[in-house]
Design an enzyme around this catalytic site. Structure first.
Site, short mmCIF file in Angstrom:
data_model
loop_
_atom_site.label_atom_id
_atom_site.label_comp_id
_atom_site.label_asym_id
_atom_site.label_seq_id
_atom_site.Cartn_x
_atom_site.Cartn_y
_atom_site.Cartn_z
N CYS A 137 -5.10 -9.39 3.00
CA CYS A 137 -6.61 -8.55 3.69
C CYS A 137 -7.39 -9.81 4.54
CB CYS A 137 -6.60 -8.16 2.71
SG CYS A 137 -5.14 -6.72 2.57
N ARG A 176 0.59 -14.68 1.45
CA ARG A 176 -0.06 -14.54 2.57
C ARG A 176 -0.75 -14.61 3.09
NH1 ARG A 176 1.39 -8.48 3.99
NH2 ARG A 176 1.37 -7.90 2.06
N VAL A 192 1.00 -1.42 -0.46
CA VAL A 192 -0.22 -0.18 -0.20
C VAL A 192 0.80 1.19 0.02
CG1 VAL A 192 -1.21 0.98 1.38
CG2 VAL A 192 -1.96 -1.03 1.01
N ASN A 208 -14.71 -5.41 2.90
CA ASN A 208 -14.20 -6.21 2.80
C ASN A 208 -15.08 -8.26 2.52
OD1 ASN A 208 -11.37 -5.77 1.59
ND2 ASN A 208 -10.72 -6.17 3.20
N LYS A 219 -3.15 -14.63 -5.10
CA LYS A 219 -3.75 -15.11 -6.30
C LYS A 219 -2.90 -14.35 -7.90
CE LYS A 219 -4.78 -9.90 -5.62
NZ LYS A 219 -5.55 -9.09 -5.86
N GLU A 260 -7.19 2.24 2.02
CA GLU A 260 -7.04 2.10 1.14
C GLU A 260 -8.26 0.70 0.06
OE1 GLU A 260 -5.17 3.46 -1.25
OE2 GLU A 260 -6.15 1.92 -2.82
N THR A 275 -5.46 -0.07 7.23
CA THR A 275 -7.11 -1.10 7.80
C THR A 275 -7.03 -1.21 9.02
OG1 THR A 275 -6.84 -1.94 5.82
CG2 THR A 275 -8.39 -2.55 7.26
N LEU A 318 -7.05 -0.40 -2.77
CA LEU A 318 -6.74 -0.50 -4.18
C LEU A 318 -6.49 -2.94 -3.83
CD1 LEU A 318 -3.30 -2.09 -3.17
CD2 LEU A 318 -2.87 0.63 -2.78
#
Ligand code: NAD
Length: 432
Positions: A261, A328, A11, A209, A321, A149, A121, A151
């Site tokens: 996240c 992580r 970030v 999220n 991904k 954020e 966050t 993104l």
């Protein structure tokens, strides 16, 4: 505008680079000396498409610098972003140690009015905690702003430059005005800048999220039912996604969500709700479903072979991904660990995460130079991450390399018909 960004992770580095790209003078601060030295040499500590070029250009223009000297960065800046990690604490809650300690360091270094912006966050109430720390330490005027954020790793530059919206929790006019000015280059296409109270801004990030994680777990359960009743989740997905109230995004079943996240933010939201005596039952289920989903590919492999002892399994995709090297909470980790524990040999390939994977698995698995190498002598292939380069492989070549032509596709990259024609035994998610 003179800006400091504390924390040069996914970030902070992206935000710093993008603020420099829009003409600001940005200094990025990190306590990790090795990272800062690397960035000063023009090397990226993470893989993120397009990042290296923006960093290079803005360093050359003198708008972007890197330092470990936080006090100087604060003294030289009007706006100071906090973008350090908020990992999951032992009890599931967000660990605010880094955020609060940076808040304290900023307070000590202040030499005039500053806007301290929390981009990490953080649970509701954190901006108030940061405010309190600063108030106790300095008599200089300041504002604390919450600016979560949104993104996505793998598309971070684009998301930052062309956000769907910018959320700003700011409770005084001076800070609001400066934040609106800072973000105006990114919202010229009409994306809204939403100014609200800090609590709502902080909660918005968790709610976003948690909603996305819920969609994933929901679709994974729909897929599991599809397998039981003989339906095809791809058809079901198309049918429900065309309903405008539902929409087509984020309806793909798979091997469970991972990353830095969703897992920790779902946990944190459950936790801060329960701290206020509220049981967030949906999120508890979302998390449980995700944990089970991460075991499904292994169960399918085990069911097919009876035992996986002595089998060689090729694994395509290690990052959580595509288009990132981040592992992580990646679903590849529990799968590979289960395979190794059951006595299988693993040969893995990932386009970007090989270095990170070596740090994680050491010599316990074999690292293949490309996706075909991973197939040599393999009894089966497990596809864990949907990298684009895995989507159109040479099936003849694959079949010749493998000991037996069996594919466990955790991302539904191919169709069952296509696989049948290509001579593979094929298992996927939510399709028979
Ligand atoms: P990260 O772990 O990649 O980076 C954090 C950085 O902060 C590290 O480089 C670390 O060395 C540095 N740091 C820690 N303590 C410091 C200190 N006291 N002084 C200076 N530097 C310090 O984290 P990230 O993925 O960039 O996430 C940062 C925050 O943003 C988290 O709260 C995360 O939840 C949130 N977030 C992440 C994403 C994402 O996709 N990664 C997206 C949106 C929001």
């Amino acid at each position: 505008m003179k800006i400091a960004v504390v924390g040069t992770g996914y970030v902070g580095l992206v935000a710093g680079a993008c603020f420099a790209e829009s003409g600001n003078d940005v200094v990025c601060v990190d306590k990790d000396d090795a990272k800062v030295r690397m960035l000063r040499r023009g090397k990226m500590p993470i893989y993120e498409p397009g990042l290296e070029e923006i960093v290079r250009r803005n360093r050359a223009e003198g708008r972007l610098t890197f330092t470990t000297n936080l006090p100087k960065a604060v003294r030289d800046s009007l706006v100071v972003f906090i973008a350090v990690g908020t990992p999951q604490g032992e009890d599931g809650s967000a660990d605010l140690r880094h955020v609060l300690s940076v808040g304290g360091e900023i307070a000590k270094a202040m030499n005039g009015y500053k806007i301290i912006v929390d981009k990490s966050t953080v649970p509701v109430g954190t901006s108030e905690k940061v405010r309190e720390i600063i108030r106790r330490t300095t008599t200089h005027p300041f504002s604390v702003v919450s600016n979560p954020e949104f993104l996505k790793q793998g598309a971070a530059i684009d998301d930052f430059m062309k956000p769907d919206r910018v959320v700003i929790g700011a409770e005084d006019a001076r800070a609001q005005e400066i934040m609106l000015e800072l973000y105006s280059p990114f919202t010229r296409t009409g994306a809204p800048i939403m100014v609200m109270d800090c609590a709502s801004a902080e909660l918005s990030k968790y709610a976003a999220n948690a909603m996305l994680a819920s969609r994933i777990s929901f679709m994974n359960e729909v897929a599991n039912v599809c397998e039981l009743v003989g339906a095809d989740v791809d058809q079901v997905r198309r049918a429900i996604g065309s309903d405008r109230r539902i929409g087509t995004a984020f309806l793909f079943p798979g091997v469970g969500y991972g990353g830095s996240c969703f897992p920790k933010d779902v946990q944190a939201m459950i936790r801060f709700a329960s701290d206020r005596d509220y049981a967030f039952r949906i999120l508890e289920a979302v998390e449980k479903v995700n944990e089970l989903q991460k075991t499904r590919l292994f169960s399918k492999i085990k069911k097919h072979f009876g035992t996986v002892k002595g089998k060689t399994v090729a694994v395509w995709g290690l990052s959580f991904k595509p288009k990132t090297d981040d592992m992580r909470e990646a679903p590849s980790i529990p799968l590979i660990e289960a395979l190794l524990n059951a006595g299988a040999t693993v040969q893995a390939h990932d386009p970007e995460a090989m270095k990170v994977a070596r740090g994680h698995f050491g010599s316990k698995i074999a690292y293949s130079a490309n996706n075909y190498d991973a197939l040599k002598g393999a009894d089966c292939l497990a596809i864990v991450t949907e990298w684009n380069e895995f989507r159109r492989p040479d099936f003849d070549r694959m079949r010749k390399l493998m000991r037996s032509p069996v594919i466990f596709d955790g991302r539904n990259l191919f169709t069952p018909d296509q696989m049948k024609q290509s001579g593979f035994t094929y298992y996927s998610i939510g399709r028979n």
